[in-house]
Write an enzyme that holds these catalytic residues in place. Structure first.
Site, PDB file in Angstrom:
ATOM      1  N   ASP A 292       0.855  -1.193   0.000  1.00 46.92           N
ATOM      2  CA  ASP A 292       0.000   0.000   0.000  1.00 46.92           C
ATOM      3  C   ASP A 292       0.889   1.240   0.000  1.00 46.92           C
ATOM      4  OD1 ASP A 292      -1.846   2.143   0.837  1.00 46.92           O
ATOM      5  OD2 ASP A 292      -3.236   0.506   1.256  1.00 46.92           O
TER       6      ASP A 292
ATOM      7  N   HIS B  71      -9.922  -5.505  -3.632  1.00 50.43           N
ATOM      8  CA  HIS B  71      -8.611  -5.774  -3.042  1.00 50.43           C
ATOM      9  C   HIS B  71      -8.767  -6.094  -1.575  1.00 50.43           C
ATOM     10  CE1 HIS B  71      -9.343  -1.427  -2.764  1.00 50.43           C
ATOM     11  NE2 HIS B  71      -8.542  -1.358  -1.725  1.00 50.43           N
TER      12      HIS B  71
END
Ligand SMILES: [Zn+2]
Length: 102
Positions: free
Chosen positions: A28, A96
């Site tokens: 991320d 996701h």
């Protein structure tokens, strides 16, 4: 096109943690924990709420990948999280799974 589809299509460079023909795992960009990976199916599905029954294998393999990533890294404690739509911080509308650990 959402940013994950662009990453999958190599229109945006990325440094995947893992990749095979059906999945890509990336870190991320705005980590909420020391380890914060995103497990992303290459099939474009907007959200958990737009899954259909034929996608059950895709979700199963997302969890299996999470388990294997944890095992490979000897991570015993972790959090797996789906955010579903804006009010719960889904920012990118391509399915996701967040993998968070210390
Ligand atoms: Zn997409």
């Amino acid at each position: 096109m959402d940013i994950f589809c662009k990453i999958i299509n190599k229109e945006i460079p990325s440094d995947p943690v893992y990749e095979d023909e059906n999945y890509i795992v990336i870190n991320d960009l705005y980590p909420k924990a020391p380890i914060h990976m995103l497990i992303i199916p290459k099939k474009h599905i907007e959200s958990i709420s737009s899954l259909d029954d034929s996608d059950s294998d895709i979700v199963w393999w997302m969890f299996t990948l999470a388990r294997d990533l944890a095992k490979e890294r000897s991570i015993d404690w972790y959090q797996l999280k789906f955010n579903v739509w804006e009010k719960w911080w889904q920012v990118i509308f391509h399915l996701h799974l967040h993998f968070l650990a210390n």
